[in-house]
Design a protein around this motif. Structure first.
Motif, mmCIF file in Angstrom:
data_model
loop_
_atom_site.group_PDB
_atom_site.id
_atom_site.type_symbol
_atom_site.label_atom_id
_atom_site.label_comp_id
_atom_site.label_asym_id
_atom_site.label_seq_id
_atom_site.Cartn_x
_atom_site.Cartn_y
_atom_site.Cartn_z
ATOM 1 N N VAL A 186 -37.315 3.241 16.769
ATOM 2 C CA VAL A 186 -36.729 3.601 18.685
ATOM 3 C C VAL A 186 -37.031 5.032 19.134
ATOM 4 O O VAL A 186 -37.765 5.507 19.716
ATOM 5 N N PRO A 187 -35.862 5.678 18.416
ATOM 6 C CA PRO A 187 -36.109 7.097 19.395
ATOM 7 C C PRO A 187 -37.177 7.819 18.347
ATOM 8 O O PRO A 187 -37.678 9.122 19.123
ATOM 9 N N PHE A 188 -37.549 7.467 17.369
ATOM 10 C CA PHE A 188 -38.958 8.629 16.701
ATOM 11 C C PHE A 188 -40.588 7.819 17.655
ATOM 12 O O PHE A 188 -41.291 9.071 17.230
ATOM 13 N N ILE A 189 -40.501 7.115 18.340
ATOM 14 C CA ILE A 189 -41.519 6.529 18.857
ATOM 15 C C ILE A 189 -41.514 6.423 20.693
ATOM 16 O O ILE A 189 -40.477 6.240 20.901
ATOM 17 N N GLU A 190 -43.079 6.404 21.451
ATOM 18 C CA GLU A 190 -42.797 6.288 22.402
ATOM 19 C C GLU A 190 -42.751 5.247 22.925
ATOM 20 O O GLU A 190 -42.280 5.325 24.132
ATOM 21 N N LEU A 208 -26.274 3.479 22.925
ATOM 22 C CA LEU A 208 -27.296 3.058 22.202
ATOM 23 C C LEU A 208 -26.818 3.198 21.091
ATOM 24 O O LEU A 208 -26.226 4.475 20.742
ATOM 25 N N TYR A 209 -26.784 2.223 20.041
ATOM 26 C CA TYR A 209 -26.464 2.202 18.518
ATOM 27 C C TYR A 209 -27.508 2.305 18.116
ATOM 28 O O TYR A 209 -28.220 0.679 17.423
ATOM 29 N N PRO A 210 -28.597 3.380 17.879
ATOM 30 C CA PRO A 210 -30.072 2.921 16.718
ATOM 31 C C PRO A 210 -29.160 2.159 15.244
ATOM 32 O O PRO A 210 -28.648 3.428 15.198
ATOM 33 N N MET A 211 -30.701 1.741 14.945
ATOM 34 C CA MET A 211 -30.131 1.407 13.820
ATOM 35 C C MET A 211 -31.029 2.214 12.255
ATOM 36 O O MET A 211 -32.047 1.883 12.270
ATOM 37 N N LEU A 212 -30.182 3.829 12.067
ATOM 38 C CA LEU A 212 -30.958 3.992 11.081
ATOM 39 C C LEU A 212 -30.941 3.892 9.975
ATOM 40 O O LEU A 212 -30.814 5.000 9.126
ATOM 41 N N TYR A 213 -30.992 2.742 9.184
ATOM 42 C CA TYR A 213 -30.551 2.608 7.568
ATOM 43 C C TYR A 213 -31.978 3.361 7.150
ATOM 44 O O TYR A 213 -32.907 3.331 7.637
ATOM 45 N N PRO A 214 -31.602 4.009 6.847
ATOM 46 C CA PRO A 214 -32.818 4.656 5.806
ATOM 47 C C PRO A 214 -33.952 4.226 5.187
ATOM 48 O O PRO A 214 -34.955 3.858 5.426
ATOM 49 N N SER A 215 -33.205 2.609 4.379
ATOM 50 C CA SER A 215 -34.139 1.682 3.390
ATOM 51 C C SER A 215 -34.819 0.945 4.555
ATOM 52 O O SER A 215 -36.169 0.287 4.466
ATOM 53 N N HIS A 216 -34.720 0.991 5.893
ATOM 54 C CA HIS A 216 -36.016 0.467 6.865
ATOM 55 C C HIS A 216 -36.748 0.651 7.530
ATOM 56 O O HIS A 216 -37.469 0.888 8.099
ATOM 57 N N ILE A 231 -30.720 10.160 9.714
ATOM 58 C CA ILE A 231 -29.340 9.924 10.662
ATOM 59 C C ILE A 231 -29.500 11.257 11.808
ATOM 60 O O ILE A 231 -28.736 10.685 12.280
ATOM 61 N N LYS A 232 -28.356 12.224 11.516
ATOM 62 C CA LYS A 232 -28.920 13.561 12.287
ATOM 63 C C LYS A 232 -30.308 13.446 13.172
ATOM 64 O O LYS A 232 -29.959 13.478 14.443
ATOM 65 N N ASP A 233 -31.553 13.261 12.489
ATOM 66 C CA ASP A 233 -33.021 13.408 13.609
ATOM 67 C C ASP A 233 -33.124 12.502 14.355
ATOM 68 O O ASP A 233 -32.917 12.464 15.949
ATOM 69 N N GLY A 234 -32.116 11.224 14.128
ATOM 70 C CA GLY A 234 -32.306 10.225 14.938
ATOM 71 C C GLY A 234 -31.749 10.330 16.094
ATOM 72 O O GLY A 234 -31.764 9.958 17.380
ATOM 73 N N ARG A 278 -22.463 13.789 11.705
ATOM 74 C CA ARG A 278 -21.422 14.622 12.293
ATOM 75 C C ARG A 278 -22.196 15.082 12.643
ATOM 76 O O ARG A 278 -21.709 16.436 13.763
ATOM 77 N N ASP A 279 -23.382 16.056 11.908
ATOM 78 C CA ASP A 279 -23.723 17.230 12.174
ATOM 79 C C ASP A 279 -24.631 17.378 13.504
ATOM 80 O O ASP A 279 -25.667 17.908 13.770
ATOM 81 N N SER A 280 -24.865 15.703 14.373
ATOM 82 C CA SER A 280 -26.351 15.586 15.171
ATOM 83 C C SER A 280 -25.107 16.014 16.518
ATOM 84 O O SER A 280 -23.961 16.034 16.450
ATOM 85 N N LEU A 281 -26.258 15.412 17.360
ATOM 86 C CA LEU A 281 -26.191 15.654 18.851
ATOM 87 C C LEU A 281 -24.899 14.221 19.384
ATOM 88 O O LEU A 281 -24.753 14.324 19.977
ATOM 89 N N GLY A 282 -24.861 13.582 18.241
ATOM 90 C CA GLY A 282 -24.456 11.979 18.922
ATOM 91 C C GLY A 282 -23.261 12.186 18.474
ATOM 92 O O GLY A 282 -21.969 12.875 18.423
ATOM 93 N N HIS A 283 -21.959 10.759 18.785
ATOM 94 C CA HIS A 283 -20.840 10.559 19.445
ATOM 95 C C HIS A 283 -20.073 9.911 18.411
ATOM 96 O O HIS A 283 -19.574 8.353 18.437
ATOM 97 N N GLY A 284 -20.724 9.504 17.006
ATOM 98 C CA GLY A 284 -20.792 9.166 16.068
ATOM 99 C C GLY A 284 -20.807 7.854 14.881
ATOM 100 O O GLY A 284 -22.600 7.656 15.100
ATOM 101 N N PHE A 285 -20.965 7.351 14.318
ATOM 102 C CA PHE A 285 -21.034 5.426 13.279
ATOM 103 C C PHE A 285 -20.145 5.263 13.233
ATOM 104 O O PHE A 285 -19.658 5.066 13.837
ATOM 105 N N ILE A 286 -21.368 3.081 12.865
ATOM 106 C CA ILE A 286 -20.059 2.555 12.725
ATOM 107 C C ILE A 286 -21.074 2.326 10.772
ATOM 108 O O ILE A 286 -22.312 1.810 11.439
#
Length: 320
Positions: A186-190, A208-216, A231-234, A278-286
Motif C-alpha cells: 500500500v505505501p508503494f502504490i497509488e 498505520l502498521y504496514p505489513m512489510l514482510y519482504p517475502s510477500h 522496511i526502510k523504504d516502506g 530504526r534508520d527510517s522516518l518511521g516510529h518502530g517495528f513489531i
C-alpha cells in the motif's frame, strides 16, 4: 553470554517447563503513553491462554529492552491480571482486533459481524488497552463479485472505521488510539482494490502498521532480496504520504520464508529489518511470528541493539 541466556529462557518458554515470577514495577508506559520508538512482538491466543508462557515471554522481552506488545483479543482475550502484569513491567499494550478474515467479500459487512467486532473492541478498552489495532480492515484481494471504484472502496472502509469508533464510545475513551494494519504494498502504490490507502487512512487513524514482510513482495526480486531497504523504504513512504503526526510502525518478518535471496542468515535477516525501521522516518517495528516462536527474533534483537547499521550498499539493494 546474554544471547545464550535469552535462548535458554525462550527454550523454557516454549517447552512450558518453567515460569518466571514477575516483579511488579511501575513505569511511565503504564499510563498508556506511546513509546517514542516502538520495539515489540505479536502475542497470540496460545500464549494468552498459557499464563506461565505469557509471564515468561514478557519477562524475556523486558530483559531484552522491548517496550510494546500487540495482543490478540479474539477469541480469548487476556485476563485483567495479565494486562496489569504486562503494564507493570512498562509495556505499551496494543489490542489486535480482526475485522474481516481474508478481507470483506461483499460491499458492506453483515450487521451481526460488525456487532461482534465492536464487542471485542469494547472488551479491549475495558481491559485498559490504550490502542486498538484493526486488522483485516479491507476488501478481499480478488474474488469479489461487485463493481466499485477505488474512491468508493476507501470511503466504505473508512465508514466502517468511523462506525467502530462511534459505536464503542461507551467503553473506549476519547484518548484511545486507533490504528490499522495495511498491506505492505500500500505505501508503494497509488490505488488498491482492497480499499486501503495511506492518505485517507491517516485522516481517520492515529497510526498505520504496514505489513512489510519482504517475502510477500511476490515477483519483486529487489524487494524480496533486500529486507533492510524494503522496511526502510516502506516506512519512509508511509510517513511522507500520511497526515502529519501519523505514526508508522512496520510489521517485521519473524518467520523463515524466502530468506535465501537476501544471502543472510535467518537471524541477520530479522536484524536488518529492525535496522531498516530504526534508520527510517518511521516510529518502530513489531515482529510477527504466527506461532510466537521467538528464539531467533530475540537473538536478532540483541544484535540489533549492539551492532551499528551495516553499510547501506551491502544491505540495501536499491542504493537509497
Amino acid at each position: 553470554m546474554k544471547q545464550i541466556t535469552t535462548s535458554i529462557l525462550l527454550l523454557l518458554l516454549f517447552s512450558c517447563q518453567s515460569a518466571s515470577k514477575i516483579e511488579k514495577r511501575q513505569n511511565s508506559n503504564a499510563s498508556g503513553n506511546t513509546p517514542e520508538f516502538i520495539e515489540g512482538l505479536y502475542v497470540n491466543t496460545k500464549t494468552i491462554r498459557d499464563k506461565k508462557r505469557w509471564s515468561l515471554l514478557f519477562q524475556v522481552m523486558k530483559d531484552a529492552g522491548m517496550n510494546t506488545a500487540v495482543v490478540d483479543i479474539q477469541p480469548h482475550p487476556p485476563t485483567p491480571e495479565q494486562v496489569a502484569e504486562a503494564k507493570a513491567l512498562g509495556f505499551y499494550m496494543v489490542a489486535r482486533v480482526v475485522n474481516f478474515e481474508g478481507g470483506l467479500i461483499e460491499k458492506t459487512p453483515n450487521t451481526n459481524l460488525m456487532a461482534s467486532i465492536q464487542k471485542s473492541i469494547r472488551k479491549a478498552c475495558e481491559l485498559g488497552f490504550p490502542e486498538i489495532q484493526l486488522d483485516y480492515i479491507r476488501y478481499a484481494d480478488g474474488g469479489t463479485n461487485f463493481s466499485m471504484s477505488y474512491e468508493k472502496r476507501y470511503e466504505s472502509i473508512l465508514g466502517i472505521i468511523k462506525d467502530h469508533k462511534e459505536k464503542t464510545k461507551d467503553s473506549c475513551s476519547k484518548d484511545t488510539r486507533w490504528t490499522a494494519d495495511v498491506f505492505g504494498r500500500v505505501p508503494f502504490i497509488e490505488n488498491d482494490v482492497i480499499g486501503q490507502k495511506v492518505e485517507p487512512f491517516s485522516e481517520e487513524l492515529n497510526g498505520l502498521y504496514p505489513m512489510l514482510y519482504p517475502s510477500h513482495f511476490y515477483g519483486l526480486t529487489k524487494r524480496v532480496a533486500d529486507p533492510y531497504g524494503t522496511i526502510k523504504d516502506g516506512l519512509d513512504l508511509t510517513v511522507k504520504r500520511a497526515k502529519e503526526g501519523t505514526k508508522a510502525i512496520a510489521w517485521v518478518q519473524g518467520f523463515n520464508m524466502m530468506v535465501g535471496p537476501s544471502k543472510l542468515s535467518y537471524t541477520d535477516y530479522i536484524k536488518v529489518q529492525m535496522q531498516g525501521a530504526r534508520d527510517s522516518l518511521g516510529h518502530g517495528f513489531i515482529v510477527w511470528n504466527a506461532g510466537n516462536e521467538y528464539i531467533d527474533t530475540m537473538n536478532a534483537y540483541e544484535k540489533y541493539k549492539s551492532e551499528p547499521t551495516p553499510n547501506n550498499q551491502k544491505v540495501s539493494q536499491n542504493g537509497e
